[in-house]
Design a protein around this motif. Structure first.
Motif, PDB file in Angstrom:
ATOM      1  N   PRO A   1      17.904   9.320  27.923  1.00 49.25           N
ATOM      2  CA  PRO A   1      17.105  10.504  28.250  1.00 49.25           C
ATOM      3  C   PRO A   1      17.922  11.727  28.633  1.00 49.25           C
ATOM      4  O   PRO A   1      17.502  12.856  28.403  1.00 49.25           O
ATOM      5  N   ILE A   2      19.081  11.511  29.252  1.00 52.89           N
ATOM      6  CA  ILE A   2      20.084  12.567  29.439  1.00 52.89           C
ATOM      7  C   ILE A   2      21.448  11.908  29.302  1.00 52.89           C
ATOM      8  O   ILE A   2      21.860  11.137  30.170  1.00 52.89           O
ATOM      9  N   ASP A   3      22.143  12.194  28.234  1.00 52.08           N
ATOM     10  CA  ASP A   3      23.523  11.745  28.107  1.00 52.08           C
ATOM     11  C   ASP A   3      24.403  12.849  28.668  1.00 52.08           C
ATOM     12  O   ASP A   3      24.476  13.946  28.105  1.00 52.08           O
ATOM     13  N   GLY A   4      25.049  12.561  29.803  1.00 54.21           N
ATOM     14  CA  GLY A   4      25.857  13.574  30.464  1.00 54.21           C
ATOM     15  C   GLY A   4      25.184  14.122  31.701  1.00 54.21           C
ATOM     16  O   GLY A   4      25.148  15.335  31.920  1.00 54.21           O
ATOM     17  N   THR A   5      24.642  13.227  32.534  1.00 54.88           N
ATOM     18  CA  THR A   5      23.948  13.682  33.740  1.00 54.88           C
ATOM     19  C   THR A   5      24.884  14.442  34.679  1.00 54.88           C
ATOM     20  O   THR A   5      24.450  15.351  35.394  1.00 54.88           O
ATOM     21  N   ARG A   6      26.172  14.093  34.694  1.00 58.91           N
ATOM     22  CA  ARG A   6      27.119  14.850  35.518  1.00 58.91           C
ATOM     23  C   ARG A   6      27.182  16.307  35.055  1.00 58.91           C
ATOM     24  O   ARG A   6      27.226  17.232  35.865  1.00 58.91           O
ATOM     25  N   GLY A   7      27.222  16.511  33.737  1.00 56.99           N
ATOM     26  CA  GLY A   7      27.195  17.864  33.199  1.00 56.99           C
ATOM     27  C   GLY A   7      25.880  18.564  33.501  1.00 56.99           C
ATOM     28  O   GLY A   7      25.850  19.756  33.822  1.00 56.99           O
ATOM     29  N   TYR A   8      24.788  17.822  33.389  1.00 64.10           N
ATOM     30  CA  TYR A   8      23.462  18.367  33.705  1.00 64.10           C
ATOM     31  C   TYR A   8      23.427  18.871  35.141  1.00 64.10           C
ATOM     32  O   TYR A   8      22.959  19.992  35.414  1.00 64.10           O
ATOM     33  N   LEU A   9      23.936  18.064  36.075  1.00 69.58           N
ATOM     34  CA  LEU A   9      23.970  18.474  37.479  1.00 69.58           C
ATOM     35  C   LEU A   9      24.848  19.697  37.700  1.00 69.58           C
ATOM     36  O   LEU A   9      24.590  20.511  38.592  1.00 69.58           O
ATOM     37  N   SER A  10      25.888  19.824  36.886  1.00 72.12           N
ATOM     38  CA  SER A  10      26.834  20.934  37.028  1.00 72.12           C
ATOM     39  C   SER A  10      26.363  22.207  36.340  1.00 72.12           C
ATOM     40  O   SER A  10      27.003  23.256  36.487  1.00 72.12           O
ATOM     41  N   GLY A  11      25.280  22.126  35.575  1.00 72.14           N
ATOM     42  CA  GLY A  11      24.770  23.304  34.879  1.00 72.14           C
ATOM     43  C   GLY A  11      25.440  23.592  33.553  1.00 72.14           C
ATOM     44  O   GLY A  11      25.186  24.632  32.943  1.00 72.14           O
ATOM     45  N   THR A  12      26.306  22.690  33.083  1.00 75.55           N
ATOM     46  CA  THR A  12      26.951  22.911  31.783  1.00 75.55           C
ATOM     47  C   THR A  12      26.002  22.490  30.659  1.00 75.55           C
ATOM     48  O   THR A  12      25.142  21.625  30.860  1.00 75.55           O
ATOM     49  N   PRO A  13      26.157  23.057  29.461  1.00 75.25           N
ATOM     50  CA  PRO A  13      25.197  22.781  28.380  1.00 75.25           C
ATOM     51  C   PRO A  13      25.627  21.692  27.406  1.00 75.25           C
ATOM     52  O   PRO A  13      25.093  21.616  26.304  1.00 75.25           O
ATOM     53  N   THR A  14      26.580  20.830  27.789  1.00 76.39           N
ATOM     54  CA  THR A  14      27.061  19.833  26.838  1.00 76.39           C
ATOM     55  C   THR A  14      26.307  18.510  26.913  1.00 76.39           C
ATOM     56  O   THR A  14      26.561  17.617  26.106  1.00 76.39           O
ATOM     57  N   TRP A  15      25.403  18.345  27.875  1.00 74.43           N
ATOM     58  CA  TRP A  15      24.569  17.151  27.934  1.00 74.43           C
ATOM     59  C   TRP A  15      23.555  17.187  26.793  1.00 74.43           C
ATOM     60  O   TRP A  15      23.347  18.214  26.141  1.00 74.43           O
ATOM     61  N   GLY A  16      22.916  16.064  26.561  1.00 78.71           N
ATOM     62  CA  GLY A  16      21.921  16.029  25.501  1.00 78.71           C
ATOM     63  C   GLY A  16      21.009  14.828  25.634  1.00 78.71           C
ATOM     64  O   GLY A  16      21.136  14.015  26.554  1.00 78.71           O
ATOM     65  N   VAL A  17      20.089  14.719  24.700  1.00 78.81           N
ATOM     66  CA  VAL A  17      19.154  13.602  24.610  1.00 78.81           C
ATOM     67  C   VAL A  17      19.495  12.816  23.348  1.00 78.81           C
ATOM     68  O   VAL A  17      19.618  13.405  22.266  1.00 78.81           O
ATOM     69  N   LEU A  18      19.660  11.502  23.484  1.00 75.26           N
ATOM     70  CA  LEU A  18      20.025  10.657  22.353  1.00 75.26           C
ATOM     71  C   LEU A  18      18.855   9.749  21.997  1.00 75.26           C
ATOM     72  O   LEU A  18      18.339   9.027  22.850  1.00 75.26           O
ATOM     73  N   ILE A  19      18.485   9.791  20.727  1.00 77.02           N
ATOM     74  CA  ILE A  19      17.364   8.994  20.218  1.00 77.02           C
ATOM     75  C   ILE A  19      17.822   8.336  18.929  1.00 77.02           C
ATOM     76  O   ILE A  19      18.310   9.015  18.021  1.00 77.02           O
ATOM     77  N   SER A  20      17.679   7.022  18.843  1.00 79.01           N
ATOM     78  CA  SER A  20      18.029   6.351  17.597  1.00 79.01           C
ATOM     79  C   SER A  20      17.073   5.210  17.330  1.00 79.01           C
ATOM     80  O   SER A  20      16.364   4.732  18.228  1.00 79.01           O
ATOM     81  N   VAL A  21      17.086   4.775  16.080  1.00 74.31           N
ATOM     82  CA  VAL A  21      16.296   3.626  15.642  1.00 74.31           C
ATOM     83  C   VAL A  21      17.261   2.622  15.025  1.00 74.31           C
ATOM     84  O   VAL A  21      18.069   2.980  14.167  1.00 74.31           O
ATOM     85  N   ALA A  22      17.189   1.379  15.480  1.00 73.59           N
ATOM     86  CA  ALA A  22      18.104   0.343  15.008  1.00 73.59           C
ATOM     87  C   ALA A  22      17.317  -0.834  14.448  1.00 73.59           C
ATOM     88  O   ALA A  22      16.226  -1.168  14.938  1.00 73.59           O
ATOM     89  N   ASP A  23      17.895  -1.464  13.425  1.00 73.77           N
ATOM     90  CA  ASP A  23      17.401  -2.761  12.980  1.00 73.77           C
ATOM     91  C   ASP A  23      18.470  -3.803  13.286  1.00 73.77           C
ATOM     92  O   ASP A  23      19.393  -3.539  14.071  1.00 73.77           O
ATOM     93  N   ALA A  24      18.393  -4.969  12.688  1.00 75.13           N
ATOM     94  CA  ALA A  24      19.340  -6.031  13.011  1.00 75.13           C
ATOM     95  C   ALA A  24      20.771  -5.679  12.644  1.00 75.13           C
ATOM     96  O   ALA A  24      21.721  -6.238  13.214  1.00 75.13           O
ATOM     97  N   SER A  25      20.950  -4.729  11.728  1.00 72.07           N
ATOM     98  CA  SER A  25      22.288  -4.349  11.290  1.00 72.07           C
ATOM     99  C   SER A  25      22.911  -3.260  12.153  1.00 72.07           C
ATOM    100  O   SER A  25      24.106  -2.987  12.029  1.00 72.07           O
ATOM    101  N   GLY A  26      22.112  -2.610  13.001  1.00 70.29           N
ATOM    102  CA  GLY A  26      22.608  -1.513  13.816  1.00 70.29           C
ATOM    103  C   GLY A  26      21.770  -0.259  13.626  1.00 70.29           C
ATOM    104  O   GLY A  26      20.675  -0.301  13.040  1.00 70.29           O
ATOM    105  N   PRO A  27      22.247   0.887  14.107  1.00 71.52           N
ATOM    106  CA  PRO A  27      21.466   2.128  14.012  1.00 71.52           C
ATOM    107  C   PRO A  27      21.311   2.592  12.568  1.00 71.52           C
ATOM    108  O   PRO A  27      22.271   2.629  11.813  1.00 71.52           O
TER     109      PRO A  27
END
Length: 264
Positions: free
Chosen positions: A91-117
């Motif tokens: 939901p937030i990749d880079g919460t330390r950056g988020y707390l610091s106000g930097t814009p390099t955090w993000g949201v990661l969403i993927s769909v995987a099957d048995a072989s991977g993403p």
């Protein structure tokens, strides 16, 4: 094999998740009084109300639109499914950056099957850039418009740009291995969080090297980078889909050159 209708439903659902996460995360970003709990007792591993609200918003959409799929989220754990597909959410990749106000955090969403993403999004709510990869697609859409994603062509390791989030990469041994590569490249930059992987997919840098990652940290970047022509493995050249050590490279040649130094 997924039908085109199923692919379109996955893509539209992923977009809805990313839109909901943008709303939830931006509601608290750079706001006075934002605090964080820590998940660890030995070091600061922050989690905020925004992390939790972002994941809950995405889970709510999945329960309504794709209840047959599994879910693996950072904050609320796994939910089993019956379709053979699992949504992996950070939901937030880079919460330390988020707390610091930097814009390099993000949201990661993927769909995987048995072989991977098989499909992934790297979304940056504040910058409003969304990187998409999978199902034959590789693109970024943001304030500068839409454009295809394509990783860099091969170059000598001495001319490469290397990104990582922390200068102290992994444990002591992993740190020494990282520095062996860092000493060979032209430029090293830190503090990127998931945005580093997006920049690699966009052809801006050659390498991202990290350690100590979780499944939800890597599956969306794997899908996006591979769709853009790059390579993502662990430091020994095997699958990185479970996290741990990650070596992401713009092309097979620079990947092999970096892996040689990582392994001494």
């Amino acid at each position: 094999m997924l039908t085109q209708t199923e692919v379109e439903d996955i893509r539209s659902t992923a977009a809805a998740l990313a839109d909901a996460a943008r709303t939830a995360t931006l509601a608290h970003f750079r706001k006075p009084g934002l605090t964080a709990d820590t998940k660890e007792t030995t070091h600061f591993d922050p989690v905020t109300i925004a992390d939790r609200e972002s994941e809950l918003a995405m889970r709510d959409i999945l329960e309504r639109r794709r209840p047959q799929d599994g879910i693996l989220g950072e904050e609320f754990g796994p939910k089993s499914g019956t379709s053979g597909l699992t949504w992996v959410l950070d939901p937030i990749d880079g919460t330390r950056g988020y707390l610091s106000g930097t814009p390099t955090w993000g949201v990661l969403i993927s769909v995987a099957d048995a072989s991977g993403p098989i499909y992934g999004l790297i979304d940056q709510p504040y910058i409003q850039e969304r990187f998409e990869g999978g199902f034959g697609l590789a693109s970024v859409n943001g304030p500068m418009g839409a454009s295809p994603l394509k990783t860099r062509a091969s170059c000598d390791l001495s001319q490469a740009i290397l990104l990582s989030t922390f200068p102290e990469v992994g444990n002591e041994e992993e740190g020494r291995a990282f520095r062996r590569v860092a000493e060979q490249v032209r430029l090293v930059r830190y503090g990127m969080d998931c945005y580093g992987y997006a920049l690699l997919a966009a052809g801006q840098v050659d390498l991202v090297i990290e350690a100590g990652l979780q499944t939800y940290d890597v599956q969306a970047p794997i899908a996006v980078i591979e769709a853009a022509g790059g390579v993502v493995t662990n430091w020994q050249g095997h699958s990185a889909r479970a996290g741990g050590q990650v070596l992401a490279a713009a092309n097979p040649e620079i990947h092999a050159a970096a892996m040689a130094f990582l392994n001494g």
